[in-house]
Write a protein that holds these residues in place. Structure first.
Motif, PDB file in Angstrom:
ATOM      1  N   SER A 142       0.833  -1.198   0.000  1.00 58.91           N
ATOM      2  CA  SER A 142       0.000   0.000   0.000  1.00 58.91           C
ATOM      3  C   SER A 142       0.872   1.255   0.000  1.00 58.91           C
ATOM      4  O   SER A 142       1.833   1.349   0.752  1.00 58.91           O
ATOM      5  N   PRO A 143       0.531   2.256  -0.812  1.00 55.56           N
ATOM      6  CA  PRO A 143       1.300   3.505  -0.790  1.00 55.56           C
ATOM      7  C   PRO A 143       1.178   4.229   0.545  1.00 55.56           C
ATOM      8  O   PRO A 143       2.024   5.058   0.873  1.00 55.56           O
ATOM      9  N   LEU A 144       0.163   3.905   1.319  1.00 54.87           N
ATOM     10  CA  LEU A 144       0.005   4.546   2.625  1.00 54.87           C
ATOM     11  C   LEU A 144       1.097   4.125   3.602  1.00 54.87           C
ATOM     12  O   LEU A 144       1.421   4.864   4.526  1.00 54.87           O
ATOM     13  N   ILE A 145       1.663   2.954   3.412  1.00 56.35           N
ATOM     14  CA  ILE A 145       2.720   2.476   4.311  1.00 56.35           C
ATOM     15  C   ILE A 145       3.942   3.384   4.219  1.00 56.35           C
ATOM     16  O   ILE A 145       4.602   3.675   5.215  1.00 56.35           O
ATOM     17  N   GLY A 146       4.243   3.888   3.032  1.00 53.33           N
ATOM     18  CA  GLY A 146       5.361   4.819   2.873  1.00 53.33           C
ATOM     19  C   GLY A 146       5.179   6.069   3.719  1.00 53.33           C
ATOM     20  O   GLY A 146       6.140   6.606   4.273  1.00 53.33           O
ATOM     21  N   THR A 147       3.930   6.526   3.835  1.00 50.93           N
ATOM     22  CA  THR A 147       3.637   7.684   4.683  1.00 50.93           C
ATOM     23  C   THR A 147       4.042   7.394   6.122  1.00 50.93           C
ATOM     24  O   THR A 147       4.623   8.247   6.800  1.00 50.93           O
ATOM     25  N   LEU A 148       3.748   6.197   6.589  1.00 52.70           N
ATOM     26  CA  LEU A 148       4.052   5.836   7.984  1.00 52.70           C
ATOM     27  C   LEU A 148       5.561   5.799   8.231  1.00 52.70           C
ATOM     28  O   LEU A 148       6.023   6.196   9.297  1.00 52.70           O
ATOM     29  N   TYR A 149       6.323   5.325   7.261  1.00 49.86           N
ATOM     30  CA  TYR A 149       7.775   5.280   7.424  1.00 49.86           C
ATOM     31  C   TYR A 149       8.393   6.671   7.484  1.00 49.86           C
ATOM     32  O   TYR A 149       9.478   6.845   8.029  1.00 49.86           O
ATOM     33  N   ASN A 150       7.720   7.656   6.913  1.00 46.55           N
ATOM     34  CA  ASN A 150       8.276   9.009   6.850  1.00 46.55           C
ATOM     35  C   ASN A 150       7.844   9.916   7.998  1.00 46.55           C
ATOM     36  O   ASN A 150       8.191  11.094   8.009  1.00 46.55           O
ATOM     37  N   ILE A 175      -2.614   8.935   7.949  1.00 47.13           N
ATOM     38  CA  ILE A 175      -2.967   8.472   6.595  1.00 47.13           C
ATOM     39  C   ILE A 175      -4.379   8.890   6.206  1.00 47.13           C
ATOM     40  O   ILE A 175      -4.912   8.429   5.205  1.00 47.13           O
ATOM     41  N   GLY A 176      -4.990   9.762   7.013  1.00 49.88           N
ATOM     42  CA  GLY A 176      -6.250  10.364   6.590  1.00 49.88           C
ATOM     43  C   GLY A 176      -7.505   9.848   7.246  1.00 49.88           C
ATOM     44  O   GLY A 176      -8.605  10.243   6.854  1.00 49.88           O
ATOM     45  N   MET A 189      -8.003   7.429  -1.503  1.00 52.17           N
ATOM     46  CA  MET A 189      -7.733   7.747  -0.096  1.00 52.17           C
ATOM     47  C   MET A 189      -6.307   8.286   0.051  1.00 52.17           C
ATOM     48  O   MET A 189      -6.062   9.233   0.789  1.00 52.17           O
ATOM     49  N   PHE A 190      -5.382   7.682  -0.694  1.00 51.20           N
ATOM     50  CA  PHE A 190      -3.996   8.134  -0.632  1.00 51.20           C
ATOM     51  C   PHE A 190      -3.865   9.558  -1.172  1.00 51.20           C
ATOM     52  O   PHE A 190      -3.183  10.387  -0.589  1.00 51.20           O
ATOM     53  N   GLU A 191      -4.545   9.848  -2.277  1.00 49.97           N
ATOM     54  CA  GLU A 191      -4.481  11.191  -2.833  1.00 49.97           C
ATOM     55  C   GLU A 191      -5.058  12.206  -1.852  1.00 49.97           C
ATOM     56  O   GLU A 191      -4.518  13.290  -1.672  1.00 49.97           O
ATOM     57  N   GLU A 192      -6.178  11.865  -1.201  1.00 53.98           N
ATOM     58  CA  GLU A 192      -6.757  12.771  -0.214  1.00 53.98           C
ATOM     59  C   GLU A 192      -5.803  12.974   0.949  1.00 53.98           C
ATOM     60  O   GLU A 192      -5.659  14.066   1.476  1.00 53.98           O
ATOM     61  N   SER A 193      -5.128  11.878   1.358  1.00 57.19           N
ATOM     62  CA  SER A 193      -4.180  11.977   2.457  1.00 57.19           C
ATOM     63  C   SER A 193      -3.023  12.898   2.084  1.00 57.19           C
ATOM     64  O   SER A 193      -2.574  13.701   2.896  1.00 57.19           O
TER      65      SER A 193
END
Length: 194
Positions: free
Chosen positions: A30-38, A107-108, A152-156
């Motif tokens: 999931s691209p959202l996981i990258g958000t968590l790492y950052n 992540i939103g 959801m990722f774009e909104e986040s």
């Protein structure tokens, strides 16, 4: 260890496990996981009953869990302390649950009203001595398909770029603009440059 005050060193293994659990919910790709790492993490002192707060790039955790003290799990990969009749977790706030909850905001995801689903990870309240482990049936978290996840990722991402500076704009673009409701009722077209 479990104790009254949490340190940033205590957070490291908890953050790792929280990300691993989010991978289990959202999928490792999931691209959202990258958000968590950052995300960055900071221990702060809130003056009320706030356990944590998330912005687009930082999660703030209250040092003493609003006076309850944190349960910092030495073995965060299992939940054994929450199945025992009595344990070190009793009467303390679970750091893993709080971190996962704040990651959800990053992540939103929004808080859920506790009266509707008190045992959901995104419930607005946490009881002392409780660990909330969401599963793939948690409708507050699960994506329907990859298209929904991408939206959801774009909104986040949109929220993360303007969230703390222009909260009204995020609300308008991600919520109000989806329907026919327009609180501005413009006479001419409105252009918003992002």
């Amino acid at each position: 260890t479990s104790g009254e005050i949490v340190t940033e060193a205590d957070l490291a293994p908890i953050v790792t496990e929280a990300i691993n659990r989010w991978k289990g919910i959202l999928g490792a790709n999931s691209p959202l996981i990258g958000t968590l790492y950052n995300l960055d993490y900071q221990v702060v002192n809130f003056n009320d009953l706030t356990l944590g707060h998330a912005t687009s790039d930082t999660i703030f955790i209250d040092a003493d869990a609003a006076g309850y003290g944190w349960f910092v799990d030495e073995t965060p990969v299992d939940d054994a302390e929450f199945t025992a009749e009595s344990s070190e977790a009793d009467g303390k706030m679970d750091l893993l649950t709080a971190v996962m909850h704040e990651m959800g905001h990053a992540i939103g995801l929004k808080d859920l009203n506790e009266s509707k689903d008190p045992d959901a990870l995104m419930s607005e309240r946490l009881e002392a001595g409780e660990r909330i482990e969401p599963d793939t049936n948690d409708t507050s978290i699960v994506k329907m398909d990859d298209a929904d996840q991408a939206a959801m990722f774009e909104e986040s991402l949109l929220a993360s770029t303007v969230q703390h500076r222009n909260a009204w704009l995020v609300e308008f673009l991600t919520e109000n603009a989806k329907g026919d409701y327009n609180p501005f009722e413009p006479i001419e077209e409105i252009y918003i440059k992002l």
